[in-house]
Design a protein around this motif. Structure first.
Motif, PDB file in Angstrom:
ATOM      1  N   ASP A  87       0.849  -1.192   0.000  1.00  0.00           N
ATOM      2  CA  ASP A  87       0.000   0.000   0.000  1.00  0.00           C
ATOM      3  C   ASP A  87       0.882   1.239   0.000  1.00  0.00           C
ATOM      4  OD1 ASP A  87      -2.712  -1.068   0.179  1.00  0.00           O
ATOM      5  OD2 ASP A  87      -2.041  -1.895   2.088  1.00  0.00           O
ATOM      6  N   PRO A  88       0.496   2.269  -0.780  1.00  0.00           N
ATOM      7  CA  PRO A  88       1.301   3.490  -0.841  1.00  0.00           C
ATOM      8  C   PRO A  88       1.091   4.366   0.392  1.00  0.00           C
ATOM      9  CG  PRO A  88      -0.642   3.742  -2.198  1.00  0.00           C
ATOM     10  CD  PRO A  88      -0.659   2.328  -1.663  1.00  0.00           C
ATOM     11  N   ILE A  89       2.148   5.059   0.773  1.00  0.00           N
ATOM     12  CA  ILE A  89       2.064   6.040   1.855  1.00  0.00           C
ATOM     13  C   ILE A  89       2.108   7.447   1.269  1.00  0.00           C
ATOM     14  CG2 ILE A  89       3.256   6.975   3.884  1.00  0.00           C
ATOM     15  CD1 ILE A  89       4.227   4.152   4.461  1.00  0.00           C
ATOM     16  N   ASP A  90       2.902   7.640   0.236  1.00  0.00           N
ATOM     17  CA  ASP A  90       3.040   8.964  -0.368  1.00  0.00           C
ATOM     18  C   ASP A  90       2.921   8.875  -1.893  1.00  0.00           C
ATOM     19  OD1 ASP A  90       5.494   7.988  -1.260  1.00  0.00           O
ATOM     20  OD2 ASP A  90       6.653   9.081   0.240  1.00  0.00           O
ATOM     21  N   ALA A  91       3.114  10.001  -2.563  1.00  0.00           N
ATOM     22  CA  ALA A  91       2.953  10.059  -4.019  1.00  0.00           C
ATOM     23  C   ALA A  91       3.966   9.183  -4.750  1.00  0.00           C
ATOM     24  CB  ALA A  91       3.080  11.506  -4.495  1.00  0.00           C
ATOM     25  N   ARG A  92       5.171   9.030  -4.212  1.00  0.00           N
ATOM     26  CA  ARG A  92       6.166   8.175  -4.860  1.00  0.00           C
ATOM     27  C   ARG A  92       5.698   6.723  -4.887  1.00  0.00           C
ATOM     28  NH1 ARG A  92      11.868  10.240  -2.329  1.00  0.00           N
ATOM     29  NH2 ARG A  92      11.638  12.398  -2.964  1.00  0.00           N
ATOM     30  N   GLY A  93       5.029   6.294  -3.829  1.00  0.00           N
ATOM     31  CA  GLY A  93       4.532   4.930  -3.759  1.00  0.00           C
ATOM     32  C   GLY A  93       3.379   4.657  -4.704  1.00  0.00           C
ATOM     33  N   LYS A  94       2.780   5.710  -5.276  1.00  0.00           N
ATOM     34  CA  LYS A  94       1.629   5.545  -6.172  1.00  0.00           C
ATOM     35  C   LYS A  94       2.020   5.509  -7.645  1.00  0.00           C
ATOM     36  CE  LYS A  94      -1.534   7.822  -3.020  1.00  0.00           C
ATOM     37  NZ  LYS A  94      -2.429   8.956  -2.800  1.00  0.00           N
ATOM     38  N   ARG A  95       3.312   5.663  -7.955  1.00  0.00           N
ATOM     39  CA  ARG A  95       3.744   5.675  -9.354  1.00  0.00           C
ATOM     40  C   ARG A  95       3.678   4.283  -9.968  1.00  0.00           C
ATOM     41  NH1 ARG A  95       9.422   7.767 -10.048  1.00  0.00           N
ATOM     42  NH2 ARG A  95       8.859   7.481 -12.216  1.00  0.00           N
ATOM     43  N   GLY A 120       3.212  -2.198 -11.965  1.00  0.00           N
ATOM     44  CA  GLY A 120       1.923  -1.631 -11.603  1.00  0.00           C
ATOM     45  C   GLY A 120       2.042  -0.422 -10.717  1.00  0.00           C
ATOM     46  N   ARG A 121       0.903  -0.053 -10.209  1.00  0.00           N
ATOM     47  CA  ARG A 121       0.772   1.116  -9.347  1.00  0.00           C
ATOM     48  C   ARG A 121       0.188   0.619  -8.025  1.00  0.00           C
ATOM     49  NH1 ARG A 121       0.075   6.100 -11.607  1.00  0.00           N
ATOM     50  NH2 ARG A 121      -0.434   5.099 -13.569  1.00  0.00           N
ATOM     51  N   ALA A 122       0.792   1.010  -6.902  1.00  0.00           N
ATOM     52  CA  ALA A 122       0.291   0.579  -5.592  1.00  0.00           C
ATOM     53  C   ALA A 122      -1.065   1.217  -5.339  1.00  0.00           C
ATOM     54  CB  ALA A 122       1.281   0.958  -4.505  1.00  0.00           C
ATOM     55  N   PRO A 123      -1.996   0.551  -4.700  1.00  0.00           N
ATOM     56  CA  PRO A 123      -1.842  -0.725  -4.016  1.00  0.00           C
ATOM     57  C   PRO A 123      -1.872  -1.891  -5.015  1.00  0.00           C
ATOM     58  CG  PRO A 123      -4.081   0.037  -3.726  1.00  0.00           C
ATOM     59  CD  PRO A 123      -3.338   1.115  -4.483  1.00  0.00           C
ATOM     60  N   TYR A 124      -1.037  -2.875  -4.751  1.00  0.00           N
ATOM     61  CA  TYR A 124      -1.013  -4.076  -5.564  1.00  0.00           C
ATOM     62  C   TYR A 124      -0.639  -5.249  -4.673  1.00  0.00           C
ATOM     63  CZ  TYR A 124       4.029  -3.481  -5.538  1.00  0.00           C
ATOM     64  OH  TYR A 124       5.322  -3.336  -5.139  1.00  0.00           O
ATOM     65  N   ALA A 125      -0.854  -6.443  -5.203  1.00  0.00           N
ATOM     66  CA  ALA A 125      -0.544  -7.659  -4.444  1.00  0.00           C
ATOM     67  C   ALA A 125       0.118  -8.670  -5.371  1.00  0.00           C
ATOM     68  CB  ALA A 125      -1.809  -8.247  -3.839  1.00  0.00           C
ATOM     69  N   VAL A 126       1.027  -9.456  -4.801  1.00  0.00           N
ATOM     70  CA  VAL A 126       1.661 -10.564  -5.513  1.00  0.00           C
ATOM     71  C   VAL A 126       1.533 -11.810  -4.652  1.00  0.00           C
ATOM     72  CG1 VAL A 126       3.286  -9.155  -6.844  1.00  0.00           C
ATOM     73  CG2 VAL A 126       3.933  -9.951  -4.582  1.00  0.00           C
ATOM     74  N   SER A 127       1.491 -12.969  -5.286  1.00  0.00           N
ATOM     75  CA  SER A 127       1.344 -14.218  -4.551  1.00  0.00           C
ATOM     76  C   SER A 127       2.448 -15.188  -4.922  1.00  0.00           C
ATOM     77  CB  SER A 127       0.000 -14.874  -4.878  1.00  0.00           C
ATOM     78  OG  SER A 127      -1.054 -14.062  -4.454  1.00  0.00           O
ATOM     79  N   TYR A 128       2.760 -16.059  -3.989  1.00  0.00           N
ATOM     80  CA  TYR A 128       3.708 -17.142  -4.247  1.00  0.00           C
ATOM     81  C   TYR A 128       3.324 -18.325  -3.376  1.00  0.00           C
ATOM     82  CZ  TYR A 128       6.128 -15.832   0.091  1.00  0.00           C
ATOM     83  OH  TYR A 128       6.437 -15.555   1.396  1.00  0.00           O
ATOM     84  N   ARG A 129       3.946 -19.452  -3.647  1.00  0.00           N
ATOM     85  CA  ARG A 129       3.662 -20.669  -2.899  1.00  0.00           C
ATOM     86  C   ARG A 129       4.925 -21.100  -2.163  1.00  0.00           C
ATOM     87  NH1 ARG A 129      -0.864 -23.109  -3.975  1.00  0.00           N
ATOM     88  NH2 ARG A 129      -0.166 -25.266  -4.009  1.00  0.00           N
ATOM     89  N   ALA A 130       4.759 -21.469  -0.892  1.00  0.00           N
ATOM     90  CA  ALA A 130       5.881 -21.890  -0.054  1.00  0.00           C
ATOM     91  C   ALA A 130       5.559 -23.234   0.586  1.00  0.00           C
ATOM     92  CB  ALA A 130       6.159 -20.850   1.029  1.00  0.00           C
ATOM     93  N   THR A 131       6.580 -24.042   0.755  1.00  0.00           N
ATOM     94  CA  THR A 131       6.437 -25.345   1.389  1.00  0.00           C
ATOM     95  C   THR A 131       7.272 -25.365   2.660  1.00  0.00           C
ATOM     96  OG1 THR A 131       6.190 -26.368  -0.783  1.00  0.00           O
ATOM     97  CG2 THR A 131       6.706 -27.840   1.049  1.00  0.00           C
ATOM     98  N   GLY A 132       6.645 -25.656   3.800  1.00  0.00           N
ATOM     99  CA  GLY A 132       7.361 -25.769   5.069  1.00  0.00           C
ATOM    100  C   GLY A 132       8.162 -27.058   5.090  1.00  0.00           C
ATOM    101  N   MET A 133       9.458 -26.981   5.397  1.00  0.00           N
ATOM    102  CA  MET A 133      10.334 -28.140   5.330  1.00  0.00           C
ATOM    103  C   MET A 133      10.513 -28.850   6.671  1.00  0.00           C
ATOM    104  SD  MET A 133      10.720 -28.057   2.174  1.00  0.00           S
ATOM    105  CE  MET A 133      11.810 -29.428   2.009  1.00  0.00           C
ATOM    106  N   ARG A 134      10.246 -28.147   7.780  1.00  0.00           N
ATOM    107  CA  ARG A 134      10.362 -28.797   9.089  1.00  0.00           C
ATOM    108  C   ARG A 134       9.450 -28.118  10.083  1.00  0.00           C
ATOM    109  NH1 ARG A 134      16.077 -27.030  11.935  1.00  0.00           N
ATOM    110  NH2 ARG A 134      14.979 -26.578  13.830  1.00  0.00           N
ATOM    111  N   ARG A 135       9.099 -28.855  11.142  1.00  0.00           N
ATOM    112  CA  ARG A 135       8.194 -28.325  12.165  1.00  0.00           C
ATOM    113  C   ARG A 135       8.874 -27.227  12.971  1.00  0.00           C
ATOM    114  NH1 ARG A 135       6.567 -33.199  15.801  1.00  0.00           N
ATOM    115  NH2 ARG A 135       8.818 -33.236  15.812  1.00  0.00           N
TER     116      ARG A 135
END
Length: 187
Positions: A87-95, A120-135
């Protein structure tokens, strides 16, 4: 937080310098020599100014806020989706910019998608997948961001705080119909 010239800018700077180095000896001893040297210096200076100007308007760590959303529950050797939102806080974050993103998941998670890239221009979201290798309980502490303007003359690298404690639970054995029938007979 530093302004870094992009690879494209470095190649352009090298081309400008090389053309000046080639033209200067060819015109040495002629009235054109001083014009060629002056033109090469002006071109180098102007391009450096464009790089700095481009970099000054790039967002930094005070321009964006990162948050993390984990879709599901981590179990050993189970893959879960994670979304990072900015999420953007200021004008630079919205470019409108190019972003390379790396989440600090640590050594106990397997992630094949890094770095995440988006434009893109904030606000934006990206997703990825992670696998837990140990407890265990692990801490995701920050997100690493490299941002580059659309003209691509400069880039900036910074870290955004984004702390989440993540629990990875032991892998549960699958429950089948025979197991349930046996449990019912016991009771």
């Amino acid at each position: 937080r530093m302004i870094i010239p992009s690879k494209r800018s470095i190649w352009i700077q090298a081309s400008l310098a090389l053309s000046g180095l080639v033209a200067a000896p060819l015109t040495f001893g002629t009235p054109l020599f001083s014009i060629v040297v002056l033109a090469a210096l002006v071109a180098e200076g102007a391009f450096l100014g464009l790089i700095l100007l481009d970099g000054v308007f790039l967002p930094g760590p005070k321009s964006l806020v990162a948050s993390r959303s984990i879709q599901g529950r981590f179990q050993e050797n189970r893959t879960v989706s994670i979304e990072l939102k900015f999420d953007p806080i200021d004008a630079r974050g919205k470019r409108r910019l190019h972003y390379n993103i790396y989440d600090d998941t640590g050594p106990y998670f397997r992630v094949a998608d890094f770095p995440l890239q988006c434009t893109g221009r904030a606000p934006y979201a990206v997703s990825y997948r992670a696998t837990g290798m140990r407890r265990g309980v692990f801490s995701f502490s920050e997100v690493y961001v490299t941002v580059q303007s659309v003209p691509g003359r400069a880039l900036r690298r910074f870290r955004l705080p984004c702390k989440d404690d993540v629990s990875v639970h032991s892998e549960l054995p699958p429950v089948n119909g025979e197991f349930i029938a046996a449990q019912k007979r016991i009771h």
